[in-house]
Design a protein around this motif. Structure first.
Motif, PDB file in Angstrom:
ATOM      1  N   PRO A  10      -0.851   3.574  -7.966  1.00 21.87           N
ATOM      2  CA  PRO A  10       0.182   4.577  -7.668  1.00 21.87           C
ATOM      3  C   PRO A  10       0.884   4.405  -6.328  1.00 21.87           C
ATOM      4  O   PRO A  10       2.035   4.815  -6.185  1.00 21.87           O
ATOM      5  N   THR A  11       0.195   3.810  -5.336  1.00 21.35           N
ATOM      6  CA  THR A  11       0.799   3.691  -4.009  1.00 21.35           C
ATOM      7  C   THR A  11       0.618   2.281  -3.472  1.00 21.35           C
ATOM      8  O   THR A  11      -0.491   1.736  -3.465  1.00 21.35           O
ATOM      9  N   LEU A  12       1.721   1.698  -3.017  1.00 17.12           N
ATOM     10  CA  LEU A  12       1.722   0.363  -2.420  1.00 17.12           C
ATOM     11  C   LEU A  12       2.286   0.464  -1.009  1.00 17.12           C
ATOM     12  O   LEU A  12       3.302   1.131  -0.788  1.00 17.12           O
ATOM     13  N   VAL A  13       1.635  -0.195  -0.064  1.00 13.84           N
ATOM     14  CA  VAL A  13       2.144  -0.292   1.306  1.00 13.84           C
ATOM     15  C   VAL A  13       2.340  -1.770   1.614  1.00 13.84           C
ATOM     16  O   VAL A  13       1.385  -2.557   1.572  1.00 13.84           O
ATOM     17  N   VAL A  14       3.556  -2.178   1.877  1.00 12.28           N
ATOM     18  CA  VAL A  14       3.861  -3.556   2.270  1.00 12.28           C
ATOM     19  C   VAL A  14       4.370  -3.499   3.699  1.00 12.28           C
ATOM     20  O   VAL A  14       5.466  -3.005   3.965  1.00 12.28           O
ATOM     21  N   GLU A  15       3.554  -3.971   4.625  1.00 14.86           N
ATOM     22  CA  GLU A  15       3.865  -3.800   6.046  1.00 14.86           C
ATOM     23  C   GLU A  15       3.143  -4.859   6.868  1.00 14.86           C
ATOM     24  O   GLU A  15       1.906  -4.883   6.911  1.00 14.86           O
ATOM     25  N   THR A  16       3.905  -5.723   7.499  1.00 14.60           N
ATOM     26  CA  THR A  16       3.294  -6.698   8.398  1.00 14.60           C
ATOM     27  C   THR A  16       2.635  -5.965   9.565  1.00 14.60           C
ATOM     28  O   THR A  16       3.256  -5.123  10.201  1.00 14.60           O
ATOM     29  N   GLY A  17       1.376  -6.262   9.801  1.00 14.07           N
ATOM     30  CA  GLY A  17       0.635  -5.597  10.858  1.00 14.07           C
ATOM     31  C   GLY A  17      -0.081  -4.330  10.412  1.00 14.07           C
ATOM     32  O   GLY A  17      -0.680  -3.623  11.238  1.00 14.07           O
ATOM     33  N   ALA A  18      -0.076  -4.044   9.118  1.00 13.36           N
ATOM     34  CA  ALA A  18      -0.696  -2.807   8.625  1.00 13.36           C
ATOM     35  C   ALA A  18      -2.184  -2.745   8.942  1.00 13.36           C
ATOM     36  O   ALA A  18      -2.725  -1.655   9.168  1.00 13.36           O
ATOM     37  N   ALA A  19      -2.860  -3.901   8.980  1.00 12.89           N
ATOM     38  CA  ALA A  19      -4.306  -3.899   9.247  1.00 12.89           C
ATOM     39  C   ALA A  19      -4.615  -3.321  10.626  1.00 12.89           C
ATOM     40  O   ALA A  19      -5.676  -2.726  10.828  1.00 12.89           O
ATOM     41  N   ARG A  20      -3.682  -3.488  11.567  1.00 18.50           N
ATOM     42  CA  ARG A  20      -3.914  -3.001  12.930  1.00 18.50           C
ATOM     43  C   ARG A  20      -3.847  -1.476  13.015  1.00 18.50           C
ATOM     44  O   ARG A  20      -4.236  -0.909  14.030  1.00 18.50           O
ATOM     45  N   ARG A  21      -3.329  -0.833  11.980  1.00 21.11           N
ATOM     46  CA  ARG A  21      -3.323   0.629  11.955  1.00 21.11           C
ATOM     47  C   ARG A  21      -3.936   1.141  10.650  1.00 21.11           C
ATOM     48  O   ARG A  21      -3.496   2.134  10.091  1.00 21.11           O
ATOM     49  N   LEU A  22      -4.979   0.447  10.244  1.00 21.38           N
ATOM     50  CA  LEU A  22      -5.632   0.787   8.983  1.00 21.38           C
ATOM     51  C   LEU A  22      -6.230   2.193   9.020  1.00 21.38           C
ATOM     52  O   LEU A  22      -6.161   2.937   8.030  1.00 21.38           O
ATOM     53  N   GLY A  23      -6.821   2.551  10.148  1.00 24.77           N
ATOM     54  CA  GLY A  23      -7.391   3.887  10.255  1.00 24.77           C
ATOM     55  C   GLY A  23      -6.350   4.964  10.046  1.00 24.77           C
ATOM     56  O   GLY A  23      -6.602   5.976   9.370  1.00 24.77           O
ATOM     57  N   THR A  24      -5.167   4.756  10.608  1.00 29.06           N
ATOM     58  CA  THR A  24      -4.070   5.718  10.460  1.00 29.06           C
ATOM     59  C   THR A  24      -3.667   5.846   8.996  1.00 29.06           C
ATOM     60  O   THR A  24      -3.513   6.958   8.466  1.00 29.06           O
ATOM     61  N   ILE A  25      -3.470   4.690   8.341  1.00 26.92           N
ATOM     62  CA  ILE A  25      -3.020   4.695   6.949  1.00 26.92           C
ATOM     63  C   ILE A  25      -4.044   5.376   6.046  1.00 26.92           C
ATOM     64  O   ILE A  25      -3.699   6.207   5.197  1.00 26.92           O
ATOM     65  N   LEU A  26      -5.314   5.053   6.235  1.00 32.09           N
ATOM     66  CA  LEU A  26      -6.339   5.651   5.381  1.00 32.09           C
ATOM     67  C   LEU A  26      -6.491   7.145   5.643  1.00 32.09           C
ATOM     68  O   LEU A  26      -6.729   7.932   4.715  1.00 32.09           O
ATOM     69  N   ARG A  27      -6.343   7.546   6.901  1.00 29.00           N
ATOM     70  CA  ARG A  27      -6.459   8.970   7.213  1.00 29.00           C
ATOM     71  C   ARG A  27      -5.331   9.762   6.551  1.00 29.00           C
ATOM     72  O   ARG A  27      -5.521  10.905   6.103  1.00 29.00           O
TER      73      ARG A  27
END
Length: 385
Positions: A10-27
């Motif tokens: 249902p949800t896709l995030v395509v973002e270079t550097g997303a791993a560096r703000r993984l906590g933010t995205i998951l929260r």
């Protein structure tokens, strides 16, 4: 138009550097959960690739357990041991980070932890009962598309594999970060990229469940993959090419999840199972030969795909099909990966057994545009030898 059903993440995030703000995205997606289980392999963990993600997770109050003993073509005991560890940690969210194997194990943990079924009871199609834990997937290769598929493959014996196919295996969230794929060796880039191309081609020509959405995704996937495969192989740090490969592999994964793959995969499984050849390379070894076998039946569809890869191809559908196969052959050769079965340790005397084993893949063979019998499989292996 035939009736069809299309399912995907249902949800896709395509973002270079997303791993560096993984906590933010998951929260953002899981505001109340605290305990996260990351499923990965030891190389990715020890290499430090996870460190920025782990730092951001800690900063957003995630209690993280890292299970890093996943191996390629994971056997049952790896899955079960990982489930035991995740259960002891009282995991609330499962995240698969890595290649297809890590993401496949993550899927199974998400359904095993809250359920009462054994792993063996899940083998097959739609055998999972009940729900699962929240599931997130982050690929580090552009190939399997496992981040958006509802299938998990487990090694069940010395040379055998089984699949778990169920809608519960679709993740809640897939995160594509091109930075996680930078520096991937050329051989791995090539094999996984060709695997994704196979997904596109087989989904587009599948004898069952072919549908307009899968077709659209397969065509776009093939465009992205064919234009960027060699660029990514030649320069492992080309972010633009890497991101295009990731998105292409994801589109291909969405496509074949709903219009399933066929004989290339069926014939690749014995190569991987018996000789421990990586899945993507196994596909690449038989791909041109299966295409030639299918050409008398599938030329019309192959000609449509030729317009994507070799737009200057002219003539009949049969002529365009020849151009398509020759172009794919050239691309595989240009990557430098092995081109023949003998290069990966297969002996001529192995071909009969491989053909027999391939016939066991009825779930895949039924989707091929042209029926494949054991003598056909032997002939294809002989051509690939």
């Amino acid at each position: 138009m035939n009736p069809f059903r299309f399912q995907t993440v249902p949800t896709l995030v395509v973002e270079t550097g997303a791993a560096r703000r993984l906590g933010t995205i998951l929260r953002e997606h899981f505001p109340t959960e605290k305990r996260l289980c990351i499923v990965t392999d030891s190389f990715l963990h020890k290499s430090g690739l996870l460190n920025p993600a782990l730092e951001d997770l800690a900063g957003h109050e995630w209690d993280v357990t890292v299970i890093d003993d996943v191996v390629a073509d994971p056997p049952e005991h790896i899955v079960l041991e990982a489930a035991t560890r995740a259960r002891k940690a009282n995991a609330e969210v499962v995240l698969g980070l890595g290649g297809g194997s890590s993401m496949d194990v993550a899927k199974l943990l998400a359904v095993l932890l809250p359920g009462t079924q054994s792993l063996q009871e899940m083998y097959g199609i739609k055998k999972i009962s009940g729900q699962r834990l929240p599931l997130v997937q982050m690929p580090t290769t552009a190939g399997t598309g496992s981040e958006v598929t509802a299938i998990s493959i487990v090694t069940t014996g010395e040379t055998t594999k089984m699949g778990v196919v169920a809608p519960q295996l679709f993740a809640d969230l897939a995160i594509l970060d091109a930075d996680l794929t930078l520096g991937l060796p050329s051989a791995a880039t090539a094999a996984t990229g060709i695997d994704a191309m196979v997904h596109s081609i087989e989904a587009y020509t599948s004898a069952h469940l072919k549908n307009p959405i899968s077709d659209m995704l397969a065509v776009k996937a093939l465009e992205l993959l064919s234009k960027n495969l060699l660029l990514a192989c030649e320069n492992g740090n080309d972010r633009k090419a890497r991101e295009a490969m990731l998105v292409g592999a994801m589109f291909a994964g969405q496509s074949f999840s709903n219009s399933p793959v066929a004989a290339v995969h069926a014939l690749a499984y014995p190569i991987g199972g018996i000789f421990h050849v990586p899945h993507g390379l196994s596909n690449a070894l038989v791909l041109p030969h299966v295409l030639r076998f299918n050409a008398p039946i599938a030329a019309g569809l192959y000609a449509e795909l030729a317009a994507v890869i070799v737009p200057d191809a002219t003539g009949s559908d049969e002529a365009k099909t020849v151009s398509l196969i020759n172009k794919i052959d050239e691309m595989i050769t240009a990557t430098g990966i092995p081109r023949t079965l003998r290069e990966v340790g297969v002996q001529k005397s192995d071909l009969e057994r491989m053909a027999s084993d391939a016939m066991l893949q009825t779930r895949l063979l039924m989707n091929n545009p042209r029926p494949v019998n054991e003598s056909d499989a032997f002939a294809i292996y002989s051509a690939a030898f």
